[in-house]
Design a protein around this motif. Sequence first.
Motif, short mmCIF file in Angstrom:
data_model
loop_
_atom_site.label_atom_id
_atom_site.label_comp_id
_atom_site.label_asym_id
_atom_site.label_seq_id
_atom_site.Cartn_x
_atom_site.Cartn_y
_atom_site.Cartn_z
N THR A 164 0.84 -1.20 0.00
CA THR A 164 0.00 0.00 0.00
C THR A 164 0.87 1.25 0.00
N ARG A 165 1.90 1.23 0.80
CA ARG A 165 2.83 2.37 0.87
C ARG A 165 3.48 2.61 -0.49
N ARG A 166 3.92 1.50 -1.12
CA ARG A 166 4.56 1.63 -2.42
C ARG A 166 3.59 2.19 -3.45
N ARG A 167 2.34 1.75 -3.42
CA ARG A 167 1.33 2.22 -4.37
C ARG A 167 1.06 3.72 -4.18
N ILE A 168 1.04 4.16 -2.95
CA ILE A 168 0.83 5.58 -2.67
C ILE A 168 2.01 6.40 -3.20
N GLN A 169 3.21 5.90 -2.99
CA GLN A 169 4.41 6.61 -3.48
C GLN A 169 4.43 6.68 -5.00
N GLU A 170 4.05 5.59 -5.65
CA GLU A 170 4.01 5.59 -7.11
C GLU A 170 2.98 6.59 -7.62
N ALA A 183 2.09 9.27 -6.09
CA ALA A 183 2.66 10.60 -5.84
C ALA A 183 3.64 10.98 -6.95
N ARG A 184 4.49 10.04 -7.36
CA ARG A 184 5.45 10.33 -8.42
C ARG A 184 4.72 10.76 -9.70
N THR A 185 3.67 10.02 -10.04
CA THR A 185 2.93 10.29 -11.27
C THR A 185 2.17 11.60 -11.20
N LEU A 186 1.43 11.80 -10.11
CA LEU A 186 0.56 12.97 -10.00
C LEU A 186 1.37 14.25 -9.84
N ILE A 187 2.44 14.21 -9.06
CA ILE A 187 3.26 15.41 -8.87
C ILE A 187 3.99 15.77 -10.15
N ALA A 188 4.37 14.75 -10.93
CA ALA A 188 4.98 15.02 -12.24
C ALA A 188 3.99 15.73 -13.16
N GLU A 189 2.72 15.38 -13.06
CA GLU A 189 1.70 15.97 -13.93
C GLU A 189 1.25 17.35 -13.46
N SER A 219 -7.06 9.08 -4.73
CA SER A 219 -7.79 8.51 -5.86
C SER A 219 -6.85 7.78 -6.81
N ALA A 220 -5.69 8.40 -7.09
CA ALA A 220 -4.72 7.79 -8.00
C ALA A 220 -4.17 6.48 -7.44
N ALA A 221 -4.04 6.42 -6.11
CA ALA A 221 -3.48 5.21 -5.48
C ALA A 221 -4.55 4.16 -5.21
N GLY A 222 -5.82 4.56 -5.35
CA GLY A 222 -6.91 3.62 -5.09
C GLY A 222 -7.12 3.34 -3.62
N VAL A 223 -6.84 4.35 -2.78
CA VAL A 223 -7.03 4.21 -1.33
C VAL A 223 -7.79 5.42 -0.81
N GLY A 224 -8.16 5.41 0.45
CA GLY A 224 -8.81 6.55 1.05
C GLY A 224 -7.79 7.55 1.57
N VAL A 225 -8.22 8.79 1.75
CA VAL A 225 -7.33 9.82 2.29
C VAL A 225 -6.81 9.40 3.66
N GLY A 226 -7.67 8.76 4.44
CA GLY A 226 -7.27 8.30 5.76
C GLY A 226 -6.15 7.27 5.71
N THR A 227 -6.15 6.46 4.66
CA THR A 227 -5.09 5.45 4.51
C THR A 227 -3.74 6.12 4.29
N ILE A 228 -3.73 7.19 3.48
CA ILE A 228 -2.48 7.92 3.27
C ILE A 228 -1.98 8.47 4.59
N ALA A 229 -2.90 9.00 5.40
CA ALA A 229 -2.53 9.58 6.69
C ALA A 229 -1.92 8.54 7.63
N LEU A 230 -2.29 7.27 7.46
CA LEU A 230 -1.72 6.21 8.29
C LEU A 230 -0.25 5.97 7.95
N HIS A 231 0.13 6.25 6.71
CA HIS A 231 1.49 5.98 6.24
C HIS A 231 2.38 7.23 6.25
N PHE A 232 1.77 8.39 6.01
CA PHE A 232 2.57 9.61 5.87
C PHE A 232 1.92 10.76 6.64
#
Length: 206
Positions: free
Chosen positions: A14-20, A22-28, A41-54
């Motif tokens: 999940t962490r890796r998917r969120i980072q990937e 981020a790489r794509t969306l920030i590049a765009e 949305s791009a990672a296919g997770v909820g905002v709360g899930t991102i907050a658990l990792h970062f």
Amino acid sequence: MASVSLRERHKAETRRRIQEAARTLIAEKGFEGATMRGLASAAGVGVGTIALHFQDKTSLLFSAFFEDISEISRRAVETAPRDGDIREQFRHMLRTMYGYYGENTLFLRSVVKEALFADGEWKARFDGLMQEILGRVAEQVEARKTTGEVRRDVSGLRVARVCWSLYAAGLIDGLNHDRFDVDGQVAGVMELVDVVLGGVLAGGRP
């Protein structure tokens, strides 16, 4: 025990998917344009899930970059040709590092701009990585004293610091262009490295 291992693998994926994402969306969209909702949305997770990792968007940005650059920089040093001269080693390290920026220019333009002014934990981590790299390059310079290629009165760490400064200047210059010209930046920085290696005083050191 197996369930714990599976849970950890799922967490890492999940962490890796969120980072990937981020790489794509920030590049765009750039750092400012990439929202947490968009990243989720791009990672296919909820905002709360991102907050658990970062902790926040900056932490997410830096984590993706730090993991990449740590692996790339160590590879650059470890795969430098041992049978080549020190100039060829420096060129190899430059080519490896700049190659990464050439492949990820849009994403890394945002990262470097933010990382230059990092503070707190991330500043400490970036500084620690830089010192590790400088130390390993310095070791290579020091090793060349035994072969007579490098003068015994030369400080390997000082040479490493000067070359790092040239690398950083070339990096910023490359990122200022629409396309990071890897070969052009390597050639330009190596011209300056040659000045360091050759010296500038006609009569040698004072």
